[in-house]
Design a protein around this motif. Sequence first.
Motif, PDB file in Angstrom:
ATOM      1  N   PRO A  86      38.644 106.394  80.357  1.00 55.39           N
ATOM      2  CA  PRO A  86      39.223 105.082  79.754  1.00 55.39           C
ATOM      3  C   PRO A  86      40.514 104.863  79.954  1.00 55.39           C
ATOM      4  O   PRO A  86      41.245 105.825  79.978  1.00 55.39           O
ATOM      5  CB  PRO A  86      38.714 104.774  78.330  1.00 55.39           C
ATOM      6  CG  PRO A  86      37.550 106.035  78.001  1.00 55.39           C
ATOM      7  CD  PRO A  86      37.953 107.062  78.960  1.00 55.39           C
ATOM      8  N   LYS A  87      40.955 103.723  80.429  1.00 57.66           N
ATOM      9  CA  LYS A  87      42.445 103.395  80.596  1.00 57.66           C
ATOM     10  C   LYS A  87      43.182 103.265  78.787  1.00 57.66           C
ATOM     11  O   LYS A  87      44.464 103.661  79.305  1.00 57.66           O
ATOM     12  CB  LYS A  87      42.514 101.901  81.189  1.00 57.66           C
ATOM     13  CG  LYS A  87      42.233 101.897  82.617  1.00 57.66           C
ATOM     14  CD  LYS A  87      42.291 100.580  83.095  1.00 57.66           C
ATOM     15  CE  LYS A  87      41.824 100.673  84.706  1.00 57.66           C
ATOM     16  NZ  LYS A  87      41.941  99.110  85.271  1.00 57.66           N
ATOM     17  N   ASP A  88      42.419 102.947  78.069  1.00 62.07           N
ATOM     18  CA  ASP A  88      43.106 102.936  76.815  1.00 62.07           C
ATOM     19  C   ASP A  88      43.481 104.109  76.445  1.00 62.07           C
ATOM     20  O   ASP A  88      42.374 104.871  76.194  1.00 62.07           O
ATOM     21  CB  ASP A  88      42.572 101.804  75.682  1.00 62.07           C
ATOM     22  CG  ASP A  88      42.890 101.947  74.419  1.00 62.07           C
ATOM     23  OD1 ASP A  88      43.964 101.255  74.171  1.00 62.07           O
ATOM     24  OD2 ASP A  88      42.166 102.773  73.448  1.00 62.07           O
ATOM     25  N   ARG A  89      44.717 104.605  75.636  1.00 63.26           N
ATOM     26  CA  ARG A  89      44.836 105.866  75.213  1.00 63.26           C
ATOM     27  C   ARG A  89      43.948 106.395  74.299  1.00 63.26           C
ATOM     28  O   ARG A  89      43.392 107.618  74.119  1.00 63.26           O
ATOM     29  CB  ARG A  89      46.478 105.949  74.783  1.00 63.26           C
ATOM     30  CG  ARG A  89      46.684 107.439  74.263  1.00 63.26           C
ATOM     31  CD  ARG A  89      48.482 107.349  74.074  1.00 63.26           C
ATOM     32  NE  ARG A  89      48.388 106.528  72.748  1.00 63.26           N
ATOM     33  CZ  ARG A  89      49.770 106.693  72.152  1.00 63.26           C
ATOM     34  NH1 ARG A  89      50.774 107.693  72.624  1.00 63.26           N
ATOM     35  NH2 ARG A  89      49.903 106.157  70.906  1.00 63.26           N
ATOM     36  N   ALA A  90      43.849 105.441  73.424  1.00 61.39           N
ATOM     37  CA  ALA A  90      42.939 106.109  72.014  1.00 61.39           C
ATOM     38  C   ALA A  90      41.557 106.195  72.540  1.00 61.39           C
ATOM     39  O   ALA A  90      40.963 107.213  72.074  1.00 61.39           O
ATOM     40  CB  ALA A  90      42.806 104.827  70.812  1.00 61.39           C
TER      41      ALA A  90
END
Length: 217
Positions: A86-90
């Motif tokens: 996914p693009k989001d770090r978390a």
Amino acid sequence: MTATLTISSRNYSSWSLRGWLVCRMAGLDFATEILAGDDAASRAELLHLSPSFLVPRLRHEGIVVWDTLAIAQYLNETFPDAGFLPKDRAARAHCRSIAGEMHSGFINLRSALPMNLKAFHPNFRIFNGARTDIERIVTIFDDCLARYDGPFLFGERPTLADAMYAPVCTRFRTYDVALPPRASAYRDTILRWPLMMEWAEAAAEEPDEIEELDMEF
């Protein structure tokens, strides 16, 4: 130069399926090489006799990489737009964590419910150790689908996590595992995934050569 992915079996090998999925997800142009049923590396993997397998194995531009997670990491570096994470770090951290959990865990499920796409065992009796693994996997499915809204574990498109858990979805069907609604819907999403349908069609044509696998049931 066309890449080559060496696998052991489409019908029985969950790691081969994972390796093939990530290669297809990356958009890699590759040929599939299937080891003979009497090949030592192939049989060691399928019969759970070795902790270190040399299949699946990818050859690409003079580089050889084996182990499904290593192949995925290599492809993620080589094809950064493939969308493995996914693009989001978390969310990326979450995706890596559950992919790693599948890579190193769930030993009871692996031994009690070996992958066999051609088989169907209604009312299959599942012992407690495997049931604990199933409960953990269902929790992972529920958590991801609630957080990221599905239909895949991290949203609208499949990621590395879906490739890692796809073989488990085939086991849930093969052994008639009862699942709660959300996990059941995810299982069906994976089984209807065009890449999974393509793999299953090829597996159906594969000869039944690994007689010893009957001992695993």
